[in-house]
Design a protein around this motif. Sequence first.
Motif, PDB file in Angstrom:
ATOM      1  N   VAL A 156     -14.140   6.085 -40.126  1.00 45.12           N
ATOM      2  CA  VAL A 156     -13.808   5.546 -38.811  1.00 45.12           C
ATOM      3  C   VAL A 156     -12.359   5.937 -38.524  1.00 45.12           C
ATOM      4  N   THR A 157     -12.092   6.226 -37.267  1.00 36.88           N
ATOM      5  CA  THR A 157     -10.750   6.632 -36.847  1.00 36.88           C
ATOM      6  C   THR A 157     -10.092   5.483 -36.110  1.00 36.88           C
ATOM      7  N   VAL A 158      -8.970   5.031 -36.655  1.00 37.69           N
ATOM      8  CA  VAL A 158      -8.188   3.968 -36.035  1.00 37.69           C
ATOM      9  C   VAL A 158      -7.010   4.629 -35.339  1.00 37.69           C
ATOM     10  N   VAL A 159      -6.948   4.495 -34.030  1.00 34.90           N
ATOM     11  CA  VAL A 159      -5.917   5.164 -33.229  1.00 34.90           C
ATOM     12  C   VAL A 159      -4.858   4.149 -32.820  1.00 34.90           C
ATOM     13  N   PRO A 160      -3.665   4.621 -32.455  1.00 38.05           N
ATOM     14  CA  PRO A 160      -2.597   3.680 -32.077  1.00 38.05           C
ATOM     15  C   PRO A 160      -2.951   2.892 -30.827  1.00 38.05           C
ATOM     16  N   GLU A 161      -2.382   1.698 -30.740  1.00 39.53           N
ATOM     17  CA  GLU A 161      -2.642   0.836 -29.603  1.00 39.53           C
ATOM     18  C   GLU A 161      -1.930   1.379 -28.364  1.00 39.53           C
ATOM     19  N   ALA A 256       6.785   3.584 -32.543  1.00 42.87           N
ATOM     20  CA  ALA A 256       7.098   4.839 -31.864  1.00 42.87           C
ATOM     21  C   ALA A 256       5.830   5.607 -31.515  1.00 42.87           C
ATOM     22  N   VAL A 257       4.877   5.656 -32.435  1.00 49.27           N
ATOM     23  CA  VAL A 257       3.620   6.357 -32.162  1.00 49.27           C
ATOM     24  C   VAL A 257       2.860   5.657 -31.041  1.00 49.27           C
ATOM     25  N   SER A 258       2.861   4.334 -31.070  1.00 53.55           N
ATOM     26  CA  SER A 258       2.172   3.582 -30.024  1.00 53.55           C
ATOM     27  C   SER A 258       2.817   3.811 -28.659  1.00 53.55           C
ATOM     28  N   LEU A 259       4.150   3.853 -28.610  1.00 53.39           N
ATOM     29  CA  LEU A 259       4.836   4.142 -27.352  1.00 53.39           C
ATOM     30  C   LEU A 259       4.523   5.554 -26.881  1.00 53.39           C
ATOM     31  N   CYS A 260       4.454   6.496 -27.812  1.00 53.48           N
ATOM     32  CA  CYS A 260       4.134   7.880 -27.458  1.00 53.48           C
ATOM     33  C   CYS A 260       2.775   7.941 -26.764  1.00 53.48           C
ATOM     34  N   GLU A 291     -10.920  12.357 -19.865  1.00 56.58           N
ATOM     35  CA  GLU A 291     -11.031  11.376 -20.943  1.00 56.58           C
ATOM     36  C   GLU A 291     -10.992  12.039 -22.313  1.00 56.58           C
ATOM     37  N   ASP A 292     -11.556  13.251 -22.422  1.00 59.84           N
ATOM     38  CA  ASP A 292     -11.526  13.964 -23.693  1.00 59.84           C
ATOM     39  C   ASP A 292     -10.100  14.299 -24.103  1.00 59.84           C
ATOM     40  N   ASP A 293      -9.242  14.599 -23.128  1.00 66.66           N
ATOM     41  CA  ASP A 293      -7.832  14.872 -23.437  1.00 66.66           C
ATOM     42  C   ASP A 293      -7.192  13.648 -24.072  1.00 66.66           C
ATOM     43  N   ARG A 294      -7.468  12.495 -23.500  1.00 65.54           N
ATOM     44  CA  ARG A 294      -6.903  11.244 -24.020  1.00 65.54           C
ATOM     45  C   ARG A 294      -7.374  10.995 -25.450  1.00 65.54           C
ATOM     46  N   ASP A 295      -8.665  11.145 -25.692  1.00 71.47           N
ATOM     47  CA  ASP A 295      -9.188  10.919 -27.041  1.00 71.47           C
ATOM     48  C   ASP A 295      -8.611  11.913 -28.040  1.00 71.47           C
ATOM     49  N   GLY A 296      -8.460  13.163 -27.610  1.00 74.20           N
ATOM     50  CA  GLY A 296      -7.895  14.165 -28.507  1.00 74.20           C
ATOM     51  C   GLY A 296      -6.470  13.833 -28.899  1.00 74.20           C
ATOM     52  N   LEU A 297      -5.684  13.356 -27.942  1.00 73.44           N
ATOM     53  CA  LEU A 297      -4.309  12.968 -28.250  1.00 73.44           C
ATOM     54  C   LEU A 297      -4.287  11.782 -29.205  1.00 73.44           C
ATOM     55  N   LEU A 298      -5.114  10.782 -28.964  1.00 69.85           N
ATOM     56  CA  LEU A 298      -5.110   9.593 -29.820  1.00 69.85           C
ATOM     57  C   LEU A 298      -5.531   9.939 -31.245  1.00 69.85           C
ATOM     58  N   VAL A 299      -6.486  10.848 -31.394  1.00 67.17           N
ATOM     59  CA  VAL A 299      -6.890  11.264 -32.742  1.00 67.17           C
ATOM     60  C   VAL A 299      -5.753  11.986 -33.441  1.00 67.17           C
ATOM     61  N   ALA A 300      -5.050  12.849 -32.711  1.00 69.99           N
ATOM     62  CA  ALA A 300      -3.908  13.550 -33.305  1.00 69.99           C
ATOM     63  C   ALA A 300      -2.826  12.560 -33.715  1.00 69.99           C
ATOM     64  N   LEU A 301      -2.565  11.553 -32.888  1.00 66.45           N
ATOM     65  CA  LEU A 301      -1.542  10.563 -33.214  1.00 66.45           C
ATOM     66  C   LEU A 301      -1.986   9.627 -34.329  1.00 66.45           C
ATOM     67  N   ILE A 377       6.939  -3.149 -26.818  1.00 62.59           N
ATOM     68  CA  ILE A 377       6.918  -1.776 -26.333  1.00 62.59           C
ATOM     69  C   ILE A 377       6.997  -1.738 -24.817  1.00 62.59           C
ATOM     70  N   ALA A 378       6.249  -2.590 -24.148  1.00 62.26           N
ATOM     71  CA  ALA A 378       6.285  -2.622 -22.687  1.00 62.26           C
ATOM     72  C   ALA A 378       7.669  -3.021 -22.182  1.00 62.26           C
ATOM     73  N   GLY A 379       8.326  -3.940 -22.881  1.00 61.78           N
ATOM     74  CA  GLY A 379       9.672  -4.333 -22.491  1.00 61.78           C
ATOM     75  C   GLY A 379      10.670  -3.209 -22.642  1.00 61.78           C
ATOM     76  N   ALA A 380      10.560  -2.429 -23.725  1.00 61.92           N
ATOM     77  CA  ALA A 380      11.459  -1.289 -23.908  1.00 61.92           C
ATOM     78  C   ALA A 380      11.255  -0.258 -22.804  1.00 61.92           C
ATOM     79  N   TRP A 381      10.005  -0.055 -22.397  1.00 59.68           N
ATOM     80  CA  TRP A 381       9.727   0.873 -21.300  1.00 59.68           C
ATOM     81  C   TRP A 381      10.401   0.401 -20.010  1.00 59.68           C
ATOM     82  N   ASP A 382      10.315  -0.887 -19.731  1.00 65.16           N
ATOM     83  CA  ASP A 382      10.955  -1.425 -18.522  1.00 65.16           C
ATOM     84  C   ASP A 382      12.463  -1.218 -18.559  1.00 65.16           C
TER      85      ASP A 382
END
Length: 404
Positions: A156-161, A256-260, A291-301, A377-382
Amino acid sequence: MPRRRMLTLRGTGALLAGIGCIVAANLVGAAILLYIGLLLLALTVFALIAVRAPRRSGSVTRQVSTDLITVSETSRVTLRFALRALRVPRGLWRDVLPDAVSGDAAGEYPPETGQLTYLLTGVRRGVWPIGPLMLRTVDPFGLAQREQAFGETRTVTVVPEVFTLSPLTVKVGAAGGTAQTSSSRLGQGSDNLSPRGYIPGDSMRRIHWRATAHRGQLMVRQEEEESSPDALVVLDRSAARWRKTEGEADPAFEAAVSLCASAAVHLMHEGYGVDVIDSAGALLGTLRGHEDDRDGLLVALALVTPRGDARDLAALVGGTPPGPLVYITGEIDEEDAALLRPAGAAAPMLFASGPLAGAAAAAAQHGWRVATLGDDIAGAWDDALPDRVSTAPVEPERSADGTR
């Protein structure tokens, strides 16, 4: 995975008691103790034969409700277990889980529903095996036990939040965040660009396949006719920026990965084409609204780890600056921050999990919007968003007599 003993605690006690009774019978000459000892030994042997002798085989198929499990997200796992045996044993089943996921993967066998199900929650990103399925049975007297593995493991692949972030206060970039461009600084031009012959060293991503098929030789898109991506997200994973851990996840790097991931997905939703690279220039993913682009990025991360050294940011950006530029790093000092130049990006945002004294001020002098990356993370973005541009109409001032 440790193997269970063939005898339970009760069975071990019965065996020791039987041996003790036989020894005591010889010492005191009490025949009744001899009979009791032999009975206990016979029961123990019978229990072992009852659970170990039957031949059993089976097949296991697993189905996870989601292809990718996000950290802290819960998915349902459904197991279909086909057991081939002389009789259906009663016992307990459990699915072997790694520490990177959590779940109550156990229950009574056979189940009332005919299926084995449990909830699985992602704890740490990565690719992890689950299984095999273990079936534990005990004899009617509770003296002997048998635990047998069935089926193969499944990964199973666990991707960043991915967090929901606030929108950019201004639209920047060549496309203004209103369209996904099909061309890319990293070699994804449109098919109507003028091709030229392939030169050793050209990126395979720049190959013009239509022209290659027409001319019978490798052709690539003209570099000067390629437009830049709308947004660029850079994850600085150089080893010098992060704390070394032995087999444990670094909370700062995980943030950092989750923010990315969050920043890239957020910018895509705002209409930008997004390239995500690491600090060495390696491409981690491209987002063009699919959507495939998003999944591909999350798998790489999900698989990214701190390693290597960082390259100069200007070399990573190239000749044409992007619109939004998000740079995510770890521990950075004043000298390193002074070397970070946004290379003309319209909205440069710098996130550092461990900025040392003077680092934020040195980066701000080059136009960076700097924020410290922590648990929020959301606060740092703001904190790093560009200054708001007011679009509300200005009301004329009133004179003393009330006229405008």
